[in-house]
Write a protein that holds these residues in place. Structure first.
Motif, short mmCIF file in Angstrom:
data_model
loop_
_atom_site.label_atom_id
_atom_site.label_comp_id
_atom_site.label_asym_id
_atom_site.label_seq_id
_atom_site.Cartn_x
_atom_site.Cartn_y
_atom_site.Cartn_z
N HIS A 273 -151.52 -3.56 28.87
CA HIS A 273 -152.22 -3.91 27.63
C HIS A 273 -151.50 -3.41 26.38
O HIS A 273 -151.44 -4.13 25.37
CB HIS A 273 -153.65 -3.35 27.64
N PHE A 274 -150.93 -2.22 26.44
CA PHE A 274 -150.34 -1.64 25.24
C PHE A 274 -148.82 -1.77 25.20
O PHE A 274 -148.27 -2.32 24.24
CB PHE A 274 -150.76 -0.17 25.11
N TYR B 156 -146.73 -3.55 27.12
CA TYR B 156 -146.28 -4.94 27.24
C TYR B 156 -146.38 -5.65 25.89
O TYR B 156 -145.47 -6.37 25.48
CB TYR B 156 -147.11 -5.67 28.29
N CYS B 157 -147.51 -5.46 25.19
CA CYS B 157 -147.69 -6.10 23.88
C CYS B 157 -146.64 -5.61 22.89
O CYS B 157 -146.09 -6.39 22.11
CB CYS B 157 -149.08 -5.83 23.35
N LYS B 158 -146.36 -4.31 22.91
CA LYS B 158 -145.37 -3.76 21.99
C LYS B 158 -143.99 -4.34 22.26
O LYS B 158 -143.28 -4.74 21.33
CB LYS B 158 -145.33 -2.23 22.14
N SER C 231 -143.15 -7.11 23.81
CA SER C 231 -143.07 -8.56 23.65
C SER C 231 -143.46 -9.03 22.26
O SER C 231 -143.55 -10.23 22.00
CB SER C 231 -143.96 -9.25 24.69
N THR D 162 -146.25 -8.99 20.90
CA THR D 162 -147.55 -9.66 20.94
C THR D 162 -148.59 -8.78 20.25
O THR D 162 -148.63 -7.57 20.49
CB THR D 162 -147.98 -9.89 22.40
N PRO D 163 -149.43 -9.34 19.38
CA PRO D 163 -150.47 -8.53 18.72
C PRO D 163 -151.36 -7.83 19.73
O PRO D 163 -151.75 -8.42 20.74
CB PRO D 163 -151.25 -9.57 17.90
N CYS D 164 -151.65 -6.57 19.46
CA CYS D 164 -152.51 -5.78 20.34
C CYS D 164 -153.71 -5.30 19.55
O CYS D 164 -153.56 -4.71 18.48
CB CYS D 164 -151.74 -4.59 20.91
N HIS D 165 -154.89 -5.59 20.05
CA HIS D 165 -156.12 -5.18 19.37
C HIS D 165 -156.93 -4.28 20.30
O HIS D 165 -157.22 -4.67 21.43
CB HIS D 165 -156.93 -6.41 18.97
N ASN E 263 -154.90 -2.01 17.39
CA ASN E 263 -153.55 -1.49 17.24
C ASN E 263 -153.64 -0.03 16.79
O ASN E 263 -153.57 0.27 15.60
CB ASN E 263 -152.79 -2.34 16.22
#
Length: 201
Positions: free
Chosen positions: A24-25, A27-29, A31, A33-36, A38
C-alpha cells in the motif's frame, strides 16, 4: 506537513503489517501512484541520528516511519547503521514474495569500532518479481520498470526496550521477529480476564 512535523490525530494509531507497508505505501511511492492518506514523509537518515526523528518522521507509538532513497552508505551524523541477521522475505496473503526486510542496529562512532545502541531499523524493499510486468511491451521498458523499484525503501525505526500502547519493536530475543499490536494485546488481556471469571464460576 507544512511545518515539518508528522503526527496522527488523537485516537488514531498506525500499525500496518509488513505486507501493507510494501503493497500500500512503498509500492505507491515507487510507482508514483497517489497514496491516501499521504502521511509518510521523505527523510535522509544520513542527516539525522535516530533520536532526532521526533517531529520529522511519522510517529505511531514508539515507532518512526519514513521513506528514503536506497543508499548502501548508512552513516549518520554521529554513527552508522549496521545490518544484522538475514534478509527476510515478505509474502502476500497468497504466498507470493512481494518484498524484503532488512534489520539494522545503530552504532555510535566510526565503523567498525562503534558502540551498539538500542535503536533498531527495519528497511523494506520492493521485490519487483512479485508484480506483473507482462503489460510492458518491450524488454527495455521492463528493465526501466524493474530499476524504478530499487530507488525507494520504507524505514521503521524505534528504540528497542521502550514500548508505548503495547507496541514493541524488533528484538533479537523475539522467537520470530514478529510483534503484537496494541489491539492484539487488548484481546489477549480480555482472554485472561474471561479465564479468571470462568474459574470463579
Amino acid at each position: 506537513m507544512a511545518d515539518g512535523s508528522v503526527n496522527l490525530p488523537p485516537g488514531f494509531f498506525f500499525s500496518p503489517t509488513d505486507e501493507e507497508l510494501v503493497l500500500h505505501f512503498l509500492y505507491c511511492k515507487a510507482s508514483l501512484t497517489p497514496c491516501h492518506p499521504n502521511i509518510i514523509p521523505e527523510l535522509d537518515p544520513s542527516q539525522l541520528d535516530p533520536w532526532e526523528l521526533n517531529g520529522k518522521a511519522l510517529l505511531s507509538g514508539n515507532q518512526h516511519y519514513f521513506f528514503t532513497r536506497v543508499n548502501e552508505n548508512r552513516t549518520a551524523e554521529n554513527g552508522y547503521w549496521k545490518e544484522i541477521g538475514v534478509t527476510e522475505p515478505i509474502l502476500s496473503t497468497v504466498d507470493r514474495k512481494v518484498g524484503m526486510k532488512k534489520n539494522l542496529v545503530f552504532h555510535i562512532g566510526e565503523a567498525p569500532q562503534g558502540t551498539e545502541t538500542n535503536w533498531v531499523m527495519q528497511e523494506y524493499h520492493i521485490c519487483s518479481s512479485g508484480f506483473d510486468t507482462a503489460s510492458y511491451r518491450s524488454a527495455r521498458r521492463r528493465r526501466k520498470h524493474d530499476q524504478s523499484w530499487s530507488k525507494w525503501v520504507l524505514c521503521r525505526v524505534c528504540e528497542k526496550g521502550r514500548s508505548q500502547q503495547g507496541v514493541s519493536c524488533y528484538s533479537d530475543n523475539d522467537d520470530n521477529g514478529s510483534e503484537l499490536s496494541w489491539l492484539d494485546e487488548v484481546f489477549l488481556s480480555l482472554d485472561d480476564d474471561l479465564d479468571e471469571i470462568g474459574m470463579l464460576n
